[in-house]
Design an enzyme around this catalytic site. Structure first.
Site, PDB file in Angstrom:
ATOM      1  N   HIS A  93      72.004  63.106 -58.032  1.00 13.73           N
ATOM      2  CA  HIS A  93      72.015  61.461 -58.785  1.00 13.73           C
ATOM      3  C   HIS A  93      70.497  60.916 -58.248  1.00 13.73           C
ATOM      4  CE1 HIS A  93      73.505  60.657 -54.447  1.00 13.73           C
ATOM      5  NE2 HIS A  93      72.639  59.936 -54.489  1.00 13.73           N
TER       6      HIS A  93
HETATM    7  P1  TYD Z   1      78.603  60.999 -53.222  1.00 13.65           P
HETATM    8  O1  TYD Z   1      77.826  59.947 -53.499  1.00 13.65           O
HETATM    9  O2  TYD Z   1      79.349  61.775 -53.978  1.00 13.65           O
HETATM   10  O3  TYD Z   1      77.827  61.868 -52.122  1.00 13.65           O
HETATM   11  P2  TYD Z   1      76.731  62.924 -52.572  1.00 13.65           P
HETATM   12  O4  TYD Z   1      75.983  62.140 -53.939  1.00 13.65           O
HETATM   13  O5  TYD Z   1      75.795  62.786 -51.304  1.00 13.65           O
HETATM   14  O6  TYD Z   1      77.242  64.242 -52.638  1.00 13.65           O
HETATM   15  O7  TYD Z   1      79.812  60.589 -51.966  1.00 13.65           O
HETATM   16  C1  TYD Z   1      80.862  61.047 -51.536  1.00 13.65           C
HETATM   17  C2  TYD Z   1      82.034  60.040 -51.476  1.00 13.65           C
HETATM   18  O8  TYD Z   1      81.913  59.328 -50.546  1.00 13.65           O
HETATM   19  C3  TYD Z   1      82.330  59.417 -52.777  1.00 13.65           C
HETATM   20  O9  TYD Z   1      83.680  59.148 -53.059  1.00 13.65           O
HETATM   21  C4  TYD Z   1      81.607  57.993 -52.651  1.00 13.65           C
HETATM   22  C5  TYD Z   1      81.707  57.856 -51.081  1.00 13.65           C
HETATM   23  N1  TYD Z   1      80.755  57.205 -50.241  1.00 13.65           N
HETATM   24  C6  TYD Z   1      81.130  55.843 -49.909  1.00 13.65           C
HETATM   25  O10 TYD Z   1      82.169  55.382 -49.902  1.00 13.65           O
HETATM   26  N2  TYD Z   1      80.193  54.969 -49.218  1.00 13.65           N
HETATM   27  C7  TYD Z   1      78.898  55.398 -49.098  1.00 13.65           C
HETATM   28  O11 TYD Z   1      77.977  54.974 -48.675  1.00 13.65           O
HETATM   29  C8  TYD Z   1      78.492  57.040 -49.647  1.00 13.65           C
HETATM   30  C9  TYD Z   1      77.133  57.273 -49.909  1.00 13.65           C
HETATM   31  C10 TYD Z   1      79.610  57.447 -50.340  1.00 13.65           C
END
Ligand code: TYD
Length: 140
Positions: free
Chosen positions: A50
């Site tokens: 992302h």
């Molecule tokens: P995600 O954004 O998919 O992680 P990455 O892009 O780093 O692989 O996040 C994983 C899960 O955690 C998703 O359900 C969203 C949640 N999340 C939060 O609740 N708060 C946060 O600050 C972040 C970064 C993720």
């Protein structure tokens, strides 16, 4: 590359070990509104995929080793983080992927804002379009 840089934090070393402090606006350029960490990532997992419209972040591998791919439509770089006194600043409009997490690795992230779904772009095609549109605006 644009909007990406390595920050070397101070290390206080004494006979008791090492200590690295990070102060908002002093050691990193933004105010920290959120902290999260990624850990227990299994072998072969690649995550991230992302970019952010506005969010600024600093990634620190406080234990172990991880690779970070940062990318724009014009350039890309792979950075290995394996030093708790080193931070990877990633500003807005940069695509990122995290992979090759060593067993036990912990990736700490300092963020300039709360978690906002609306700040994410999660499809590379959309990111490319958004990037090109924002560059055109900058020129105007
Ligand atoms: P995600 O954004 O998919 O992680 P990455 O892009 O780093 O692989 O996040 C994983 C899960 O955690 C998703 O359900 C969203 C949640 N999340 C939060 O609740 N708060 C946060 O600050 C972040 C970064 C993720």
């Amino acid at each position: 590359m644009e909007n990406v840089k390595i920050i070397n934090f101070k290390i206080n070393t004494d006979k008791y070990g090492k200590l690295t402090p990070i102060e908002q606006k002093i050691d990193i350029g933004f105010n920290i509104k959120r902290v999260y960490y990624i850990y227990e990532v299994e072998e072969g997992v690649r995550r991230g995929f992302h970019s952010h419209k506005k969010l600024e972040q600093v990634l620190i591998c406080v234990h172990g080793k991880v690779k970070i791919l940062v990318k724009t439509p014009n350039e890309e770089e792979i950075i290995t983080l394996d030093n708790p006194s080193e931070g990877l600043y990633i500003g807005p409009n940069i695509w990122r992927e995290m992979y090759d997490f060593e067993e036990g690795a912990v990736l700490l992230v300092l963020a300039s804002d709360y978690y906002k779904v609306s700040d994410y772009i999660r499809e590379y095609d959309k990111y490319e379009k958004y990037y090109k549109k924002s560059k055109k605006k900058e020129v105007k």
